[in-house]
Scaffold this motif. Structure first.
Motif, PDB file in Angstrom:
ATOM      1  N   THR A 178      72.544  40.414 -66.210  1.00 42.63           N
ATOM      2  CA  THR A 178      72.269  39.150 -66.903  1.00 42.63           C
ATOM      3  C   THR A 178      71.503  38.191 -66.004  1.00 42.63           C
ATOM      4  OG1 THR A 178      74.304  39.443 -68.184  1.00 42.63           O
ATOM      5  CG2 THR A 178      73.338  37.252 -68.168  1.00 42.63           C
ATOM      6  N   LEU A 179      71.822  38.167 -64.731  1.00 41.98           N
ATOM      7  CA  LEU A 179      71.071  37.318 -63.799  1.00 41.98           C
ATOM      8  C   LEU A 179      69.609  37.746 -63.708  1.00 41.98           C
ATOM      9  CD1 LEU A 179      73.656  36.956 -60.886  1.00 41.98           C
ATOM     10  CD2 LEU A 179      72.899  35.141 -62.438  1.00 41.98           C
ATOM     11  N   GLY A 180      69.345  39.030 -63.939  1.00 46.00           N
ATOM     12  CA  GLY A 180      67.984  39.522 -63.854  1.00 46.00           C
ATOM     13  C   GLY A 180      67.147  39.296 -65.090  1.00 46.00           C
ATOM     14  N   VAL A 181      67.766  38.872 -66.187  1.00 49.59           N
ATOM     15  CA  VAL A 181      67.012  38.660 -67.431  1.00 49.59           C
ATOM     16  C   VAL A 181      66.047  37.487 -67.289  1.00 49.59           C
ATOM     17  CG1 VAL A 181      67.217  38.007 -69.859  1.00 49.59           C
ATOM     18  CG2 VAL A 181      68.791  39.692 -68.885  1.00 49.59           C
ATOM     19  N   ARG A 182      66.519  36.408 -66.669  1.00 54.22           N
ATOM     20  CA  ARG A 182      65.664  35.230 -66.445  1.00 54.22           C
ATOM     21  C   ARG A 182      65.769  34.864 -64.960  1.00 54.22           C
ATOM     22  NH1 ARG A 182      66.225  30.498 -70.680  1.00 54.22           N
ATOM     23  NH2 ARG A 182      68.354  30.355 -69.873  1.00 54.22           N
ATOM     24  N   PRO A 183      65.115  35.618 -64.093  1.00 50.18           N
ATOM     25  CA  PRO A 183      65.304  35.442 -62.650  1.00 50.18           C
ATOM     26  C   PRO A 183      64.821  34.108 -62.107  1.00 50.18           C
ATOM     27  CG  PRO A 183      63.490  36.950 -63.103  1.00 50.18           C
ATOM     28  CD  PRO A 183      64.177  36.706 -64.407  1.00 50.18           C
ATOM     29  N   ASP A 184      63.953  33.422 -62.846  1.00 51.18           N
ATOM     30  CA  ASP A 184      63.429  32.142 -62.375  1.00 51.18           C
ATOM     31  C   ASP A 184      64.167  30.942 -62.959  1.00 51.18           C
ATOM     32  OD1 ASP A 184      61.444  33.452 -60.873  1.00 51.18           O
ATOM     33  OD2 ASP A 184      60.146  33.598 -62.647  1.00 51.18           O
ATOM     34  N   VAL A 185      65.204  31.207 -63.744  1.00 55.16           N
ATOM     35  CA  VAL A 185      65.976  30.134 -64.370  1.00 55.16           C
ATOM     36  C   VAL A 185      67.330  30.011 -63.658  1.00 55.16           C
ATOM     37  CG1 VAL A 185      67.072  29.338 -66.513  1.00 55.16           C
ATOM     38  CG2 VAL A 185      64.844  30.487 -66.585  1.00 55.16           C
ATOM     39  N   PRO A 186      67.752  28.800 -63.289  1.00 57.67           N
ATOM     40  CA  PRO A 186      69.060  28.649 -62.636  1.00 57.67           C
ATOM     41  C   PRO A 186      70.190  29.165 -63.513  1.00 57.67           C
ATOM     42  CG  PRO A 186      67.782  26.613 -62.464  1.00 57.67           C
ATOM     43  CD  PRO A 186      67.049  27.506 -63.413  1.00 57.67           C
ATOM     44  N   ALA A 187      71.171  29.791 -62.878  1.00 57.29           N
ATOM     45  CA  ALA A 187      72.316  30.334 -63.603  1.00 57.29           C
ATOM     46  C   ALA A 187      73.608  29.738 -63.062  1.00 57.29           C
ATOM     47  CB  ALA A 187      72.353  31.854 -63.488  1.00 57.29           C
ATOM     48  N   PHE A 188      74.563  29.560 -63.966  1.00 60.43           N
ATOM     49  CA  PHE A 188      75.907  29.109 -63.616  1.00 60.43           C
ATOM     50  C   PHE A 188      76.877  30.211 -64.038  1.00 60.43           C
ATOM     51  CE2 PHE A 188      73.441  25.341 -63.713  1.00 60.43           C
ATOM     52  CZ  PHE A 188      74.066  24.422 -62.866  1.00 60.43           C
ATOM     53  N   ILE A 189      77.630  30.740 -63.077  1.00 57.15           N
ATOM     54  CA  ILE A 189      78.635  31.756 -63.372  1.00 57.15           C
ATOM     55  C   ILE A 189      79.991  31.063 -63.413  1.00 57.15           C
ATOM     56  CG2 ILE A 189      79.708  33.914 -62.656  1.00 57.15           C
ATOM     57  CD1 ILE A 189      77.155  34.548 -61.096  1.00 57.15           C
ATOM     58  N   ALA A 190      80.672  31.152 -64.546  1.00 59.52           N
ATOM     59  CA  ALA A 190      81.946  30.471 -64.737  1.00 59.52           C
ATOM     60  C   ALA A 190      83.063  31.490 -64.890  1.00 59.52           C
ATOM     61  CB  ALA A 190      81.887  29.561 -65.964  1.00 59.52           C
ATOM     62  N   MET A 191      84.158  31.277 -64.169  1.00 58.06           N
ATOM     63  CA  MET A 191      85.339  32.135 -64.264  1.00 58.06           C
ATOM     64  C   MET A 191      86.542  31.329 -63.808  1.00 58.06           C
ATOM     65  SD  MET A 191      84.698  34.487 -60.902  1.00 58.06           S
ATOM     66  CE  MET A 191      82.934  34.369 -61.107  1.00 58.06           C
ATOM     67  N   HIS A 192      87.719  31.893 -63.965  1.00 65.89           N
ATOM     68  CA  HIS A 192      88.920  31.156 -63.593  1.00 65.89           C
ATOM     69  C   HIS A 192      89.188  31.183 -62.089  1.00 65.89           C
ATOM     70  CE1 HIS A 192      92.722  29.171 -64.093  1.00 65.89           C
ATOM     71  NE2 HIS A 192      93.395  30.189 -63.587  1.00 65.89           N
ATOM     72  N   HIS A 193      89.109  32.340 -61.468  1.00 64.24           N
ATOM     73  CA  HIS A 193      89.523  32.499 -60.077  1.00 64.24           C
ATOM     74  C   HIS A 193      88.374  32.214 -59.111  1.00 64.24           C
ATOM     75  CE1 HIS A 193      92.458  34.899 -62.360  1.00 64.24           C
ATOM     76  NE2 HIS A 193      93.300  34.642 -61.366  1.00 64.24           N
ATOM     77  N   PRO A 194      88.583  31.368 -58.110  1.00 68.12           N
ATOM     78  CA  PRO A 194      87.532  31.149 -57.112  1.00 68.12           C
ATOM     79  C   PRO A 194      87.213  32.453 -56.376  1.00 68.12           C
ATOM     80  CG  PRO A 194      89.230  29.454 -56.938  1.00 68.12           C
ATOM     81  CD  PRO A 194      89.760  30.519 -57.863  1.00 68.12           C
ATOM     82  N   PRO A 195      85.935  32.709 -56.103  1.00 66.37           N
ATOM     83  CA  PRO A 195      85.567  33.958 -55.440  1.00 66.37           C
ATOM     84  C   PRO A 195      85.670  33.894 -53.921  1.00 66.37           C
ATOM     85  CG  PRO A 195      83.597  32.738 -55.981  1.00 66.37           C
ATOM     86  CD  PRO A 195      84.759  31.929 -56.508  1.00 66.37           C
ATOM     87  N   VAL A 196      86.124  32.759 -53.396  1.00 66.37           N
ATOM     88  CA  VAL A 196      86.138  32.530 -51.956  1.00 66.37           C
ATOM     89  C   VAL A 196      87.393  31.742 -51.604  1.00 66.37           C
ATOM     90  CG1 VAL A 196      84.820  30.375 -52.158  1.00 66.37           C
ATOM     91  CG2 VAL A 196      84.700  31.685 -50.026  1.00 66.37           C
ATOM     92  N   ALA A 197      87.853  31.885 -50.375  1.00 66.69           N
ATOM     93  CA  ALA A 197      89.029  31.140 -49.927  1.00 66.69           C
ATOM     94  C   ALA A 197      88.732  29.645 -49.909  1.00 66.69           C
ATOM     95  CB  ALA A 197      89.457  31.609 -48.538  1.00 66.69           C
ATOM     96  N   VAL A 198      89.753  28.839 -50.237  1.00 66.33           N
ATOM     97  CA  VAL A 198      89.587  27.387 -50.305  1.00 66.33           C
ATOM     98  C   VAL A 198      90.443  26.653 -49.271  1.00 66.33           C
ATOM     99  CG1 VAL A 198      88.975  27.479 -52.745  1.00 66.33           C
ATOM    100  CG2 VAL A 198      91.364  27.110 -52.086  1.00 66.33           C
ATOM    101  N   GLY A 199      91.209  27.377 -48.461  1.00 65.73           N
ATOM    102  CA  GLY A 199      91.971  26.755 -47.388  1.00 65.73           C
ATOM    103  C   GLY A 199      93.392  26.366 -47.729  1.00 65.73           C
ATOM    104  N   ILE A 200      93.846  26.676 -48.941  1.00 59.46           N
ATOM    105  CA  ILE A 200      95.248  26.464 -49.323  1.00 59.46           C
ATOM    106  C   ILE A 200      95.886  27.852 -49.365  1.00 59.46           C
ATOM    107  CG2 ILE A 200      96.826  25.567 -51.084  1.00 59.46           C
ATOM    108  CD1 ILE A 200      94.615  23.654 -51.957  1.00 59.46           C
ATOM    109  N   PRO A 201      96.656  28.239 -48.344  1.00 54.18           N
ATOM    110  CA  PRO A 201      97.079  29.638 -48.203  1.00 54.18           C
ATOM    111  C   PRO A 201      97.773  30.218 -49.426  1.00 54.18           C
ATOM    112  CG  PRO A 201      97.502  28.444 -46.171  1.00 54.18           C
ATOM    113  CD  PRO A 201      97.065  27.421 -47.182  1.00 54.18           C
TER     114      PRO A 201
END
Length: 257
Positions: free
Chosen positions: A135-158
């Protein structure tokens, strides 16, 4: 194009329903008073508390007051009835899948399902990762926002980092390679958090009701507190995007109704 980003209403029913429902209602009243109005609203999961039909009926009553597009992602509290109750509605872009994409002239909104039913942590899985990549490749020059529930990276709250997105690194490889992701939008943490990640910004929206306490020193449950409510507003700025925190409660904000 302005994108309003809310998360974690956790709507229950019964005698304790009034405060969370009022908080979500007030958030919509605030965002609809913005000038210009957002082009759309994204809510990144935990829409309801127990996943019951009555809770979804309450959610739909509140969402029905919003005249602009609303895009919903499932959270671990939403249960297996998410698509049963919302399928075919405008809140899933008219489809019956919990993963879908919406193309706006100046941005693509990609909604992903990170839920593992019965567990607090999340996973996208190989099939969904491949779909996001495509889906990101369909419009490679258009900004994309990926929305989901779980953060994909640690946020510092163990405590909460122990229930994040299990395949965040795999998603990060796709995001970094594609290069057109303006933001990765998430919830789950009940705090406003921004983390540079994979060449973009992982942007975590606060809950519309109760926030998580800022417990950084150990992995014990942090508990919740009633902090002034906000939501996030993603706006074009120069060659990129700025993310604003918009006060809902505790401020003399203009409301639309």
């Amino acid at each position: 194009m302005l994108i309003a980003h809310l998360s974690d209403p956790h709507l229950p029913t019964g005698p304790l329903a009034a405060a969370p429902a009022t908080a979500l209602h007030r958030a919509f009243a605030r965002l609809l008073a913005l000038e210009p109005r957002p082009a759309c609203v994204v809510i990144t999961g935990d829409l309801v508390e127990h996943g019951t039909p009555d809770e979804y009926a309450l959610l739909l009553d509140i969402l029905g007051l919003c005249p602009i597009p609303v895009h919903l992602a499932p959270g671990n509290h939403d249960g297996p009835r998410f698509t049963t109750e919302l399928g075919g509605s405008r809140y899933l872009a008219g489809g019956s899948s919990s993963s879908y994409a919406v193309e706006y002239p100046s941005a693509t909104v990609i909604v992903a399902d990170s839920v593992i039913h019965g567990r607090a942590e999340g996973r996208l899985g190989d099939t969904q990762l491949a779909w996001i990549d495509e889906t990101l490749g369909v419009r490679p020059d258009v900004p994309a926002f990926i929305a989901m529930h779980h953060p994909p990276v640690a946020v510092g709250i163990p405590f909460l980092d122990g229930m994040g997105l299990l395949d965040g690194p795999e998603l990060g490889e796709i995001v970094a390679r594609r290069g057109n992701v303006a933001r990765v939008l998430a919830g789950h943490v009940h705090r406003t958090i921004a983390v540079p990640w994979a060449g973009t910004l992982a942007s975590v929206a606060p809950a519309t009701y109760r926030q998580t306490a800022l417990r950084l020193h150990d992995a014990q449950p942090p508990g919740y507190l009633i902090e002034p409510a906000t939501f996030l507003l993603h706006a074009p700025a120069g060659d990129g995007w700025a993310t604003h925190s918009v006060a809902v409660s505790g401020a003399g904000a203009v409301l639309a109704y």
